[in-house]
Design a protein around this motif. Sequence first.
Motif, PDB file in Angstrom:
ATOM      1  N   ARG A  68     -22.917 -48.672-124.354  1.00 11.37           N
ATOM      2  CA  ARG A  68     -22.365 -48.065-125.576  1.00 11.37           C
ATOM      3  C   ARG A  68     -20.860 -47.886-125.550  1.00 11.37           C
ATOM      4  O   ARG A  68     -20.276 -47.413-126.521  1.00 11.37           O
ATOM      5  CB  ARG A  68     -23.054 -46.710-125.828  1.00 11.37           C
ATOM      6  CG  ARG A  68     -24.559 -46.871-126.144  1.00 11.37           C
ATOM      7  CD  ARG A  68     -25.325 -45.570-126.026  1.00 11.37           C
ATOM      8  NE  ARG A  68     -24.839 -44.563-126.953  1.00 11.37           N
ATOM      9  CZ  ARG A  68     -25.199 -43.278-126.900  1.00 11.37           C
ATOM     10  NH1 ARG A  68     -26.038 -42.853-125.950  1.00 11.37           N
ATOM     11  NH2 ARG A  68     -24.729 -42.429-127.773  1.00 11.37           N
ATOM     12  N   GLY A  69     -20.221 -48.250-124.449  1.00 11.72           N
ATOM     13  CA  GLY A  69     -18.774 -48.076-124.372  1.00 11.72           C
ATOM     14  C   GLY A  69     -18.410 -46.624-124.094  1.00 11.72           C
ATOM     15  O   GLY A  69     -19.235 -45.864-123.584  1.00 11.72           O
ATOM     16  N   THR A  70     -17.191 -46.234-124.440  1.00  9.80           N
ATOM     17  CA  THR A  70     -16.733 -44.880-124.138  1.00  9.80           C
ATOM     18  C   THR A  70     -17.328 -43.886-125.125  1.00  9.80           C
ATOM     19  O   THR A  70     -17.212 -44.057-126.332  1.00  9.80           O
ATOM     20  CB  THR A  70     -15.201 -44.805-124.166  1.00  9.80           C
ATOM     21  OG1 THR A  70     -14.686 -45.746-123.230  1.00  9.80           O
ATOM     22  CG2 THR A  70     -14.720 -43.405-123.805  1.00  9.80           C
ATOM     23  N   ILE A  71     -17.967 -42.845-124.600  1.00 10.77           N
ATOM     24  CA  ILE A  71     -18.595 -41.825-125.438  1.00 10.77           C
ATOM     25  C   ILE A  71     -17.827 -40.509-125.287  1.00 10.77           C
ATOM     26  O   ILE A  71     -17.460 -40.115-124.180  1.00 10.77           O
ATOM     27  CB  ILE A  71     -20.077 -41.619-125.048  1.00 10.77           C
ATOM     28  CG1 ILE A  71     -20.811 -42.967-125.006  1.00 10.77           C
ATOM     29  CG2 ILE A  71     -20.775 -40.683-126.024  1.00 10.77           C
ATOM     30  CD1 ILE A  71     -22.288 -42.843-124.666  1.00 10.77           C
ATOM     31  N   LEU A  72     -17.585 -39.859-126.430  1.00 10.22           N
ATOM     32  CA  LEU A  72     -16.853 -38.581-126.446  1.00 10.22           C
ATOM     33  C   LEU A  72     -17.796 -37.409-126.142  1.00 10.22           C
ATOM     34  O   LEU A  72     -19.003 -37.499-126.392  1.00 10.22           O
ATOM     35  CB  LEU A  72     -16.209 -38.375-127.819  1.00 10.22           C
ATOM     36  CG  LEU A  72     -15.089 -39.357-128.181  1.00 10.22           C
ATOM     37  CD1 LEU A  72     -14.694 -39.213-129.648  1.00 10.22           C
ATOM     38  CD2 LEU A  72     -13.884 -39.152-127.272  1.00 10.22           C
ATOM     39  N   PRO A  73     -17.253 -36.309-125.633  1.00  6.49           N
ATOM     40  CA  PRO A  73     -18.089 -35.166-125.254  1.00  6.49           C
ATOM     41  C   PRO A  73     -18.934 -34.595-126.397  1.00  6.49           C
ATOM     42  O   PRO A  73     -20.015 -34.063-126.151  1.00  6.49           O
ATOM     43  CB  PRO A  73     -17.082 -34.125-124.747  1.00  6.49           C
ATOM     44  CG  PRO A  73     -15.739 -34.621-125.107  1.00  6.49           C
ATOM     45  CD  PRO A  73     -15.835 -36.088-125.297  1.00  6.49           C
ATOM     46  N   GLY A  74     -18.446 -34.721-127.616  1.00  4.09           N
ATOM     47  CA  GLY A  74     -19.222 -34.243-128.763  1.00  4.09           C
ATOM     48  C   GLY A  74     -20.619 -34.833-128.814  1.00  4.09           C
ATOM     49  O   GLY A  74     -21.533 -34.248-129.401  1.00  4.09           O
ATOM     50  N   GLU A  75     -20.800 -35.988-128.162  1.00  5.67           N
ATOM     51  CA  GLU A  75     -22.102 -36.643-128.201  1.00  5.67           C
ATOM     52  C   GLU A  75     -23.004 -36.328-127.019  1.00  5.67           C
ATOM     53  O   GLU A  75     -24.160 -36.744-127.010  1.00  5.67           O
ATOM     54  CB  GLU A  75     -21.928 -38.160-128.303  1.00  5.67           C
ATOM     55  CG  GLU A  75     -21.390 -38.600-129.639  1.00  5.67           C
ATOM     56  CD  GLU A  75     -21.589 -40.092-129.855  1.00  5.67           C
ATOM     57  OE1 GLU A  75     -22.726 -40.578-129.667  1.00  5.67           O
ATOM     58  OE2 GLU A  75     -20.603 -40.752-130.181  1.00  5.67           O
ATOM     59  N   PHE A  76     -22.467 -35.650-125.996  1.00  2.78           N
ATOM     60  CA  PHE A  76     -23.365 -35.409-124.856  1.00  2.78           C
ATOM     61  C   PHE A  76     -23.269 -34.024-124.212  1.00  2.78           C
ATOM     62  O   PHE A  76     -24.149 -33.658-123.443  1.00  2.78           O
ATOM     63  CB  PHE A  76     -23.208 -36.505-123.791  1.00  2.78           C
ATOM     64  CG  PHE A  76     -21.829 -36.621-123.190  1.00  2.78           C
ATOM     65  CD1 PHE A  76     -21.480 -35.871-122.075  1.00  2.78           C
ATOM     66  CD2 PHE A  76     -20.890 -37.486-123.730  1.00  2.78           C
ATOM     67  CE1 PHE A  76     -20.214 -35.981-121.525  1.00  2.78           C
ATOM     68  CE2 PHE A  76     -19.617 -37.597-123.175  1.00  2.78           C
ATOM     69  CZ  PHE A  76     -19.279 -36.844-122.072  1.00  2.78           C
ATOM     70  N   ILE A  77     -22.230 -33.237-124.532  1.00  4.67           N
ATOM     71  CA  ILE A  77     -22.126 -31.918-123.893  1.00  4.67           C
ATOM     72  C   ILE A  77     -23.285 -31.001-124.304  1.00  4.67           C
ATOM     73  O   ILE A  77     -23.882 -30.321-123.459  1.00  4.67           O
ATOM     74  CB  ILE A  77     -20.766 -31.250-124.196  1.00  4.67           C
ATOM     75  CG1 ILE A  77     -19.628 -31.977-123.470  1.00  4.67           C
ATOM     76  CG2 ILE A  77     -20.770 -29.775-123.801  1.00  4.67           C
ATOM     77  CD1 ILE A  77     -19.628 -31.833-121.956  1.00  4.67           C
ATOM     78  N   ALA A  78     -23.619 -31.009-125.596  1.00  8.02           N
ATOM     79  CA  ALA A  78     -24.705 -30.138-126.056  1.00  8.02           C
ATOM     80  C   ALA A  78     -26.009 -30.485-125.340  1.00  8.02           C
ATOM     81  O   ALA A  78     -26.751 -29.601-124.893  1.00  8.02           O
ATOM     82  CB  ALA A  78     -24.871 -30.250-127.568  1.00  8.02           C
ATOM     83  N   LEU A  79     -26.273 -31.783-125.204  1.00  8.66           N
ATOM     84  CA  LEU A  79     -27.483 -32.226-124.518  1.00  8.66           C
ATOM     85  C   LEU A  79     -27.426 -31.825-123.035  1.00  8.66           C
ATOM     86  O   LEU A  79     -28.429 -31.395-122.455  1.00  8.66           O
ATOM     87  CB  LEU A  79     -27.628 -33.747-124.655  1.00  8.66           C
ATOM     88  CG  LEU A  79     -28.922 -34.318-124.110  1.00  8.66           C
ATOM     89  CD1 LEU A  79     -30.090 -33.948-125.009  1.00  8.66           C
ATOM     90  CD2 LEU A  79     -28.819 -35.834-123.980  1.00  8.66           C
ATOM     91  N   ALA A  80     -26.257 -31.963-122.441  1.00 11.02           N
ATOM     92  CA  ALA A  80     -26.094 -31.573-121.033  1.00 11.02           C
ATOM     93  C   ALA A  80     -26.375 -30.081-120.869  1.00 11.02           C
ATOM     94  O   ALA A  80     -26.960 -29.658-119.871  1.00 11.02           O
ATOM     95  CB  ALA A  80     -24.683 -31.916-120.548  1.00 11.02           C
ATOM     96  N   GLU A  81     -25.967 -29.293-121.867  1.00  6.96           N
ATOM     97  CA  GLU A  81     -26.225 -27.857-121.802  1.00  6.96           C
ATOM     98  C   GLU A  81     -27.722 -27.569-121.918  1.00  6.96           C
ATOM     99  O   GLU A  81     -28.281 -26.795-121.151  1.00  6.96           O
ATOM    100  CB  GLU A  81     -25.452 -27.122-122.904  1.00  6.96           C
ATOM    101  CG  GLU A  81     -23.985 -26.953-122.551  1.00  6.96           C
ATOM    102  CD  GLU A  81     -23.133 -26.473-123.724  1.00  6.96           C
ATOM    103  OE1 GLU A  81     -23.654 -26.384-124.855  1.00  6.96           O
ATOM    104  OE2 GLU A  81     -21.949 -26.202-123.485  1.00  6.96           O
ATOM    105  N   GLU A  82     -28.379 -28.229-122.865  1.00  7.33           N
ATOM    106  CA  GLU A  82     -29.810 -27.990-123.084  1.00  7.33           C
ATOM    107  C   GLU A  82     -30.640 -28.388-121.867  1.00  7.33           C
ATOM    108  O   GLU A  82     -31.650 -27.771-121.571  1.00  7.33           O
ATOM    109  CB  GLU A  82     -30.304 -28.778-124.301  1.00  7.33           C
ATOM    110  CG  GLU A  82     -29.845 -28.204-125.632  1.00  7.33           C
ATOM    111  CD  GLU A  82     -29.974 -29.227-126.752  1.00  7.33           C
ATOM    112  OE1 GLU A  82     -30.879 -30.090-126.682  1.00  7.33           O
ATOM    113  OE2 GLU A  82     -29.158 -29.165-127.686  1.00  7.33           O
ATOM    114  N   THR A  83     -30.223 -29.436-121.186  1.00  5.87           N
ATOM    115  CA  THR A  83     -31.026 -29.947-120.076  1.00  5.87           C
ATOM    116  C   THR A  83     -30.627 -29.352-118.731  1.00  5.87           C
ATOM    117  O   THR A  83     -31.263 -29.640-117.723  1.00  5.87           O
ATOM    118  CB  THR A  83     -30.850 -31.475-119.961  1.00  5.87           C
ATOM    119  OG1 THR A  83     -29.451 -31.758-119.862  1.00  5.87           O
ATOM    120  CG2 THR A  83     -31.423 -32.184-121.181  1.00  5.87           C
ATOM    121  N   GLY A  84     -29.537 -28.566-118.730  1.00  7.46           N
ATOM    122  CA  GLY A  84     -29.081 -28.001-117.468  1.00  7.46           C
ATOM    123  C   GLY A  84     -28.195 -28.952-116.671  1.00  7.46           C
ATOM    124  O   GLY A  84     -27.626 -28.564-115.648  1.00  7.46           O
TER     125      GLY A  84
END
Length: 278
Positions: A68-84
């Motif tokens: 997917r190329g370079t991904i910005l934090p807006g697309e994965f920080i929330a998920l990282a928080e939910e999953t620990g």
Amino acid sequence: AKAAGRSRIEVFDDALRERALSRLRTESDLRVALDSDQLFLVYQPIIRMQNGSIAGFEALVRWSHPERGTILPGEFIALAEETGLILRLGRWALKEAALQIKDWRRRTGRDLFVSVNVSGRQLMDDDMAAAVAQVLGETGVEPRALKLEITESLLLDDTARCVQMLHDIRKLGVRLCLDDFGTGFSNLSYLHSYPVDTLKIDRSFVRAATAGDRRAEIARIITMLAAALDLEVVAEGVERDAEAAFLRDLHCQYAQGYFFARPMPPEEAERHLLVQAA
Ligand code: C2E
Ligand code: CA
Ligand code: CA
Ligand code: CA
């Protein structure tokens, strides 16, 4: 079309299933990313308004995804928080930033700080202070060169516990910054009990400065508040000359934004440091 003749419920189910799958895919991709060095930090200069020099940088995470190329934090920080997974991500970012400070110090001789974003989930982790201490020990970075940025609204959830954690972290000599300040319905009567060094004015108040928007007054008040409490103050999201001028008039100490520089890879940041040192 394929959906013709099918009920709306079925189509809706498909959409939900697709979203759930995409989340699962991102989650497992993120685990791989943490294991295989796909995350990296970019650094945005934080400028001294007084003379335009670089005081430090904010570290911002990026993900170089193989497809997917370079991904910005807006697309994965929330998920990282939910999953620990944010705990691993957060520790990695802290150590990476600490090593970067050491490297820049050695190669440029410049005194500077790096500010790292910390999510609420990390602050609620009982091992957070120990994790910070470990990074300091492993890297030998000077503690005061490391700043942690905490979003104000987090502190409202479990104030007593968070404040205790902040005290434990600050005892290590690391500095603390309240991010997005002014947006979190701050309870100003608590501010003096937060062990913080810096207030970061949210970019919405900076933007208001030249739009004839009364919210610009908030930027003025935060700057005065910081001065009164003997805290440093940074304005974020500065995009225009007129916004910078407004902040200079307020005697805001530090600023950051596209007007000065975009987030950049460490090699480029180093070139800026060397040019200024010369
Ligand atoms: P933030 O902490 O408020 O960071 C500032 C964001 O504004 C960054 O977006 C930055 O690239 C962007 N920005 C900088 N200058 C300007 C400007 O002049 N105009 C505008 N419109 N934007 C500007 P980015 O890098 O996409 O990060 C978004 C958010 O993701 C951050 O907001 C932060 O909350 C979070 N984040 C980033 N890195 C990390 C990390 O390592 N850990 C955690 N927990 N969160 C992170
Ligand atoms: Ca930040
Ligand atoms: Ca911010
Ligand atoms: Ca923000």
